[in-house]
Scaffold this motif. Structure first.
Motif, mmCIF file in Angstrom:
data_model
loop_
_atom_site.group_PDB
_atom_site.id
_atom_site.type_symbol
_atom_site.label_atom_id
_atom_site.label_comp_id
_atom_site.label_asym_id
_atom_site.label_seq_id
_atom_site.Cartn_x
_atom_site.Cartn_y
_atom_site.Cartn_z
ATOM 1 N N ALA A 71 3.523 -7.232 14.374
ATOM 2 C CA ALA A 71 2.545 -7.906 13.515
ATOM 3 C C ALA A 71 2.508 -7.266 12.134
ATOM 4 C CB ALA A 71 1.158 -7.853 14.166
ATOM 5 N N LEU A 72 2.609 -5.957 12.090
ATOM 6 C CA LEU A 72 2.591 -5.262 10.803
ATOM 7 C C LEU A 72 3.869 -5.506 10.019
ATOM 8 C CD1 LEU A 72 0.983 -1.971 12.012
ATOM 9 C CD2 LEU A 72 -0.060 -3.723 10.589
ATOM 10 N N VAL A 73 5.000 -5.512 10.695
ATOM 11 C CA VAL A 73 6.270 -5.735 10.006
ATOM 12 C C VAL A 73 6.274 -7.119 9.364
ATOM 13 C CG1 VAL A 73 8.762 -6.024 10.351
ATOM 14 C CG2 VAL A 73 7.579 -4.062 11.360
ATOM 15 N N GLU A 74 5.758 -8.121 10.048
ATOM 16 C CA GLU A 74 5.706 -9.470 9.467
ATOM 17 C C GLU A 74 4.770 -9.515 8.267
ATOM 18 O OE1 GLU A 74 7.753 -12.015 9.886
ATOM 19 O OE2 GLU A 74 8.765 -10.538 11.121
ATOM 20 N N ARG A 75 3.658 -8.815 8.350
ATOM 21 C CA ARG A 75 2.725 -8.747 7.211
ATOM 22 C C ARG A 75 3.418 -8.092 6.020
ATOM 23 N NH1 ARG A 75 -3.239 -8.245 6.728
ATOM 24 N NH2 ARG A 75 -3.101 -9.062 8.806
ATOM 25 N N ILE A 76 4.116 -7.015 6.269
ATOM 26 C CA ILE A 76 4.824 -6.303 5.201
ATOM 27 C C ILE A 76 5.924 -7.195 4.626
ATOM 28 C CG2 ILE A 76 6.345 -4.337 4.735
ATOM 29 C CD1 ILE A 76 4.592 -2.830 6.906
ATOM 30 N N ARG A 77 6.622 -7.917 5.476
ATOM 31 C CA ARG A 77 7.683 -8.824 5.019
ATOM 32 C C ARG A 77 7.111 -9.875 4.071
ATOM 33 N NH1 ARG A 77 12.311 -9.111 7.186
ATOM 34 N NH2 ARG A 77 11.604 -8.388 9.221
ATOM 35 N N SER A 78 5.964 -10.448 4.417
ATOM 36 C CA SER A 78 5.391 -11.505 3.581
ATOM 37 C C SER A 78 4.842 -10.953 2.266
ATOM 38 C CB SER A 78 4.302 -12.263 4.339
ATOM 39 O OG SER A 78 3.176 -11.453 4.543
ATOM 40 N N ARG A 79 4.386 -9.723 2.269
ATOM 41 C CA ARG A 79 3.814 -9.122 1.057
ATOM 42 C C ARG A 79 4.849 -8.443 0.173
ATOM 43 N NH1 ARG A 79 -1.693 -5.925 2.629
ATOM 44 N NH2 ARG A 79 -2.889 -7.725 3.251
ATOM 45 N N SER A 80 5.794 -7.750 0.794
ATOM 46 C CA SER A 80 6.671 -6.850 0.036
ATOM 47 C C SER A 80 8.157 -7.162 0.165
ATOM 48 C CB SER A 80 6.420 -5.404 0.476
ATOM 49 O OG SER A 80 5.060 -5.072 0.312
#
Length: 66
Positions: free
Chosen positions: A8-17
């Motif tokens: 879940a965190l990796v996907e959030r980071i992917r969408s932001r950064s």
């Protein structure tokens, strides 16, 4: 204790950064992060994620892993 799965965190980071940051996070982060842990909070800060933001989003509970 509020735990967040790495995916879940990796996907959030992917969408932001972007994908490079997501790949780095995927390599660095443990499988589950405890938002109440100082060491895990420091890891999240590296990727511009605030533990309080996640606590608020998940209502103080761990998200479903199923």
């Amino acid at each position: 204790m509020v735990e967040i799965p790495k995916a879940a965190l990796v996907e959030r980071i992917r969408s932001r950064s972007g994908p490079e940051a997501a790949d780095s996070a995927n390599d660095e982060l443990p499988d589950r992060l405890d938002l109440d842990s100082d060491s895990d909070a420091r890891l999240l800060h590296r990727y511009n994620i605030e533990p309080d933001e996640l606590r608020e989003e998940f209502g103080g509970g761990s998200p479903s892993t199923g």
